[in-house]
Design an enzyme around this catalytic site. Structure first.
Site, PDB file in Angstrom:
ATOM      1  N   SER A  50      13.800 -14.434  -7.673  1.00 42.69           N
ATOM      2  CA  SER A  50      14.007 -13.781  -6.383  1.00 42.69           C
ATOM      3  C   SER A  50      12.659 -13.228  -5.935  1.00 42.69           C
ATOM      4  CB  SER A  50      15.016 -12.638  -6.520  1.00 42.69           C
ATOM      5  OG  SER A  50      14.980 -11.783  -5.386  1.00 42.69           O
ATOM      6  N   THR A  64       9.761 -11.753   1.320  1.00 47.29           N
ATOM      7  CA  THR A  64      10.473 -13.030   1.249  1.00 47.29           C
ATOM      8  C   THR A  64       9.702 -14.150   1.933  1.00 47.29           C
ATOM      9  OG1 THR A  64      12.636 -11.949   1.124  1.00 47.29           O
ATOM     10  CG2 THR A  64      12.599 -14.231   1.907  1.00 47.29           C
ATOM     11  N   SER A  76     -33.178   2.219  13.019  1.00 47.67           N
ATOM     12  CA  SER A  76     -32.950   2.576  14.417  1.00 47.67           C
ATOM     13  C   SER A  76     -33.353   1.433  15.336  1.00 47.67           C
ATOM     14  CB  SER A  76     -33.753   3.831  14.773  1.00 47.67           C
ATOM     15  OG  SER A  76     -33.653   4.105  16.154  1.00 47.67           O
ATOM     16  N   ASN A 104      12.296 -10.425  -5.069  1.00 45.37           N
ATOM     17  CA  ASN A 104      12.289  -9.036  -5.513  1.00 45.37           C
ATOM     18  C   ASN A 104      11.814  -8.838  -6.943  1.00 45.37           C
ATOM     19  OD1 ASN A 104      13.359  -8.691  -2.999  1.00 45.37           O
ATOM     20  ND2 ASN A 104      15.446  -8.316  -3.710  1.00 45.37           N
ATOM     21  N   THR A 126     -26.233  25.694  -3.826  1.00 46.43           N
ATOM     22  CA  THR A 126     -24.808  25.888  -3.607  1.00 46.43           C
ATOM     23  C   THR A 126     -24.598  26.237  -2.149  1.00 46.43           C
ATOM     24  OG1 THR A 126     -24.961  28.223  -4.242  1.00 46.43           O
ATOM     25  CG2 THR A 126     -24.365  26.663  -5.972  1.00 46.43           C
TER      26      THR A 126
END
Length: 456
Positions: free
Chosen positions: A133, A95, A308, A135, A180
């Site tokens: 509104s 609102t 770095s 909403n 893997t």
């Protein structure tokens, strides 16, 4: 300073701001969190106010001067957006944000008609907010903005996928070892690894493109709880078409405005797909970090900045790390959005501002992540020598021999020969009276791997 009043009392407001007393109170009630409203959301909100003004004029509820002033103020949204100052996470289901925008439009429209701020020749509630509104306006603005932002994100995903596919084709003849659990496995082509990334992005691209259909349904015209109270039937029937005409976003009136007002599960659905993209971006970025690390070194990472403050010459995979940070944030936002979407009570979800804000923030983070990763991947180069070196040193090259000798026999021979490939092959050949060269050819023919692989 100028004075405004409401039923609570009077306050002084700086002369140079376009907001009014409702916004002033919200600023005192909701300390700034540092979060900012998304630009597309602000634009969508202003365009809905513009559409409402035009329709209310056409239906006879505003005169032409009032309509023109509101429309002009809405078209100036970009110069007025800095006056939309209520925090995105304010209470009240949005609102205060709605009133902030109403007041800014009303004060600017008042100026256009020759008045001064706070005189409200155009009233923020009775005219700018007419037949609306929070909403129904707030979630509709959120959906319009999300569709607009999703389209831009999909374009970024397409460009990232295209860049990866270029690399896929360039590297399709470079043999290397696949892994893997981070351990040597069986041979693969460097291009195939890039191709797998491209294919996973193609799924994200399709999912995000299709989800637009799910978020087109809006509740504008439903006013407070979806029943359309305080709005005439003609307005309720026509407002969606007017918003679609103004925004050029293909929204449609929800079949059930009450449902569309109280239930925000579609935002959880969208967020879930954004999370899926984030998951894939993390995977791709981590793969790039591993392949470019000193330990593996099969791709050469771009030298785009010093890595770095103490180690000269060090270069880090800063873009993949940036992408991982943005993407893991999106994964966290998804949990927040999912929980908030479940927290509605009866006819409204009071956490609508947070849900929409973090959905849009997720899209923004992913737009930045995909853009940066695309530019970075275009600069990656293969390290063919290292790919070959790692491949020929890997004892897993004997994997194709299990078709001839069986898993256990190959394993035992490897162990007996200290995992030396050539000695293992000689040993197995001798035991079974096979030709050594024939066995080696079988190994070499499998180094390219990729059975069933389709080069795009």
């Amino acid at each position: 300073m100028r004075v405004e009043k409401d039923f609570i009392g009077e306050v002084e407001i700086p002369d140079d701001v376009y907001y009014g007393i409702h916004t002033y109170r919200a600023l005192n009630n909701f300390p700034n969190t540092g979060e900012k409203l998304n630009n597309s959301f602000i634009w969508a909100f202003f365009m809905i106010k513009k559409a409402a003004a035009i329709l209310n004029f056409e239906l006879g509820y505003l005169n032409e001067n009032e309509k023109n002033a509101i429309v002009q103020a809405c078209d100036e949204w970009e110069s007025l957006k800095n006056h939309i100052v209520v925090d995105p996470l304010s209470g009240g289901a949005g609102t205060s944000i709605n009133m902030n925008i109403n007041e800014v439009i009303a004060n600017r429209a008042t100026e256009i008609l020759g008045g001064k701020k706070s005189e409200y020749i155009i009233d923020p509630l009775d005219q700018v907010n007419m037949h609306q509104s929070t909403n129904d306006v707030f979630p509709t603005a959120g959906k319009v903005a999300i569709i607009k932002e999703l389209r831009e994100l999909v374009e970024n995903v397409i460009k990232l996928q295209d860049s990866i596919q270029v690399k896929e084709k360039e590297y399709i003849k470079i043999r290397k070892i696949g892994r893997t659990q981070l351990m040597d496995a069986v041979p693969i082509l460097l291009g195939q690894e890039f191709g797998a990334w491209a294919d996973t992005l193609s799924r994200d691209r399709w999912r995000l493109y299709k989800v637009e259909e799910r978020i087109r349904s809006v509740n504008i015209g439903g006013t407070a709880i979806g029943t359309g109270i305080a709005a005439p039937k003609e307005y309720i029937l026509k407002i969606v078409n007017k918003v679609r005409e103004i925004t050029k976003i293909g929204i449609a009136k929800a079949e059930n405005l009450i449902d569309a007002t109280q239930n925000l599960d579609v935002f959880s659905e969208v967020s879930g797909l954004l999370k899926s993209l984030a998951v894939n971006l993390v995977k791709i970025s981590n793969d790039i970090r591993v392949l470019g690390s000193n330990a593996v070194n099969e791709i050469k990472l771009p030298k785009i900045q010093a890595g770095s403050s103490i180690m000269p010459g060090k270069v880090n995979p800063v873009i993949p790390e940036y992408v991982i940070q943005l993407s893991t944030s999106v994964i966290s936002f998804d949990n927040l959005i999912t929980y908030a979407s479940s927290m509605g009570n009866l006819e409204l979800n009071h956490l609508t501002p947070m849900i929409i804000h973090y959905t849009l923030k997720s899209i923004d983070f992913l737009k930045k992540a995909t853009y940066s990763l695309k530019n970075y991947i275009e600069l990656i180069q293969p390290n063919e020598e290292k790919c070959h070196e790692n491949l020929v040193k890997s004892f897993t090259l004997v994997t194709p021999l299990i078709e001839i000798f069986g898993y256990n026999e190959v394993s035992e021979s490897l162990k007996e020969n200290n995992f030396d490939i050539e000695k293992t092959v000689k040993d197995l050949s001798k035991k079974r009276n096979f030709d050594f060269k024939e066995i080696m050819n079988k190994i070499n023919s499998n180094r390219s791997a990729g059975l069933g692989y389709r080069l795009k």
